[in-house]
Design an enzyme around this catalytic site. Structure first.
Site, mmCIF file in Angstrom:
data_model
loop_
_atom_site.group_PDB
_atom_site.id
_atom_site.type_symbol
_atom_site.label_atom_id
_atom_site.label_comp_id
_atom_site.label_asym_id
_atom_site.label_seq_id
_atom_site.Cartn_x
_atom_site.Cartn_y
_atom_site.Cartn_z
ATOM 1 N N SER A 248 36.232 5.748 -6.290
ATOM 2 C CA SER A 248 37.227 4.814 -5.771
ATOM 3 C C SER A 248 36.604 3.564 -5.170
ATOM 4 O O SER A 248 37.312 2.593 -4.889
ATOM 5 C CB SER A 248 38.108 5.496 -4.718
ATOM 6 N N LYS B 205 36.647 4.597 2.582
ATOM 7 C CA LYS B 205 37.525 3.502 2.178
ATOM 8 C C LYS B 205 37.296 2.285 3.077
ATOM 9 O O LYS B 205 36.659 2.367 4.139
ATOM 10 C CB LYS B 205 39.006 3.915 2.283
#
Length: 231
Positions: free
Chosen positions: A149, A188
């Site tokens: 990601s 993230k």
């Protein structure tokens, strides 16, 4: 013990020259694949064989359990009879254990993320000069990334990430977080947007994660450095 009487061949010399130039430029050693690319050998096993021979001859030192741990410990003479110097010493290297794995995908439960994984023989070594001077060794920890990601942030599956311990973040920080509502972890970008937290991936095929209760987002650390997995 160094093997006596064995002489370098051309590939040995090219490896030594590449190691010297690479380490003087980067202050850390290349991967086996990078060495192979330089000498024109696709087989990592064959490159490893040549490196092992140089270790046996006393020119190199390496830790079998640590990537990028090759060091020049003895000068050598190339065909022009110019002595080559040692590029860096153990005293200039910091060694960190890999304490666990962090997912760079959708958050997953802690028991499945291997966050508590520890292998006493799994380490990374980096030159001290690569760590910012204001970073304390005791505040740093390393996790291995699982997932894709964060690929647009140049963090790929299998990379090692050095974090600085932290309990707070500002918008745009790349952080390791624990989501207490679901007991999940993830890597993230962090954004506080009023009454909610946005955890933003760096992959155009994935959407952000929104947490409506900011108290459920616990910052564990901020990214300091990424060590590429090039093997």
């Amino acid at each position: 013990m160094a093997r006596k009487g064995k002489l370098m061949n051309e590939r040995h010399e090219r490896i030594m020259k590449f190691l010297q130039d690479y380490q003087q430029k980067n202050q850390y050693s290349p991967s086996i694949r990078e060495i192979g690319n330089f000498i024109g050998v696709n087989s990592t096993s064959l490159v490893d064989y040549y490196v092992r021979q140089l270790v046996e001859m006393g020119y190199l030192e390496r830790d079998e359990h640590v990537s990028r741990s090759i060091r020049i410990v003895r000068s050598f003479e190339n065909k022009k009879n110019k002595p080559q110097s040692v590029s860096y010493s153990k005293q200039e290297v910091l060694r960190f254990p890999v304490l666990g794995r962090i997912v760079a995908s959708a958050p997953i439960p802690v028991p499945n993320s291997d966050l508590a994984y520890f292998d006493a023989e799994s380490y990374i070594e980096i030159p001290r000069k690569m760590i910012p001077l204001n970073e304390k060794d005791s505040e740093l920890f390393v996790l291995e990334v699982s997932g894709d990601s964060m690929i647009d942030a140049m963090i790929n599956d299998g990379d090692k990430v050095i974090f600085r311990q932290a309990t707070a973040a500002v918008n745009g920080d790349m952080v390791a977080v624990w989501l207490s509502n679901n007991d999940e972890t993830t890597l993230k970008y962090f954004y506080h947007e009023g009454d909610r937290i946005r955890l933003q991936p760096a992959n155009p095929t994935m959407g952000p994660i929104y947490i409506d209760n900011p108290e459920q987002v616990h910052i564990m650390g901020k990214v300091v450095m990424v060590i590429r997995n090039l093997l």
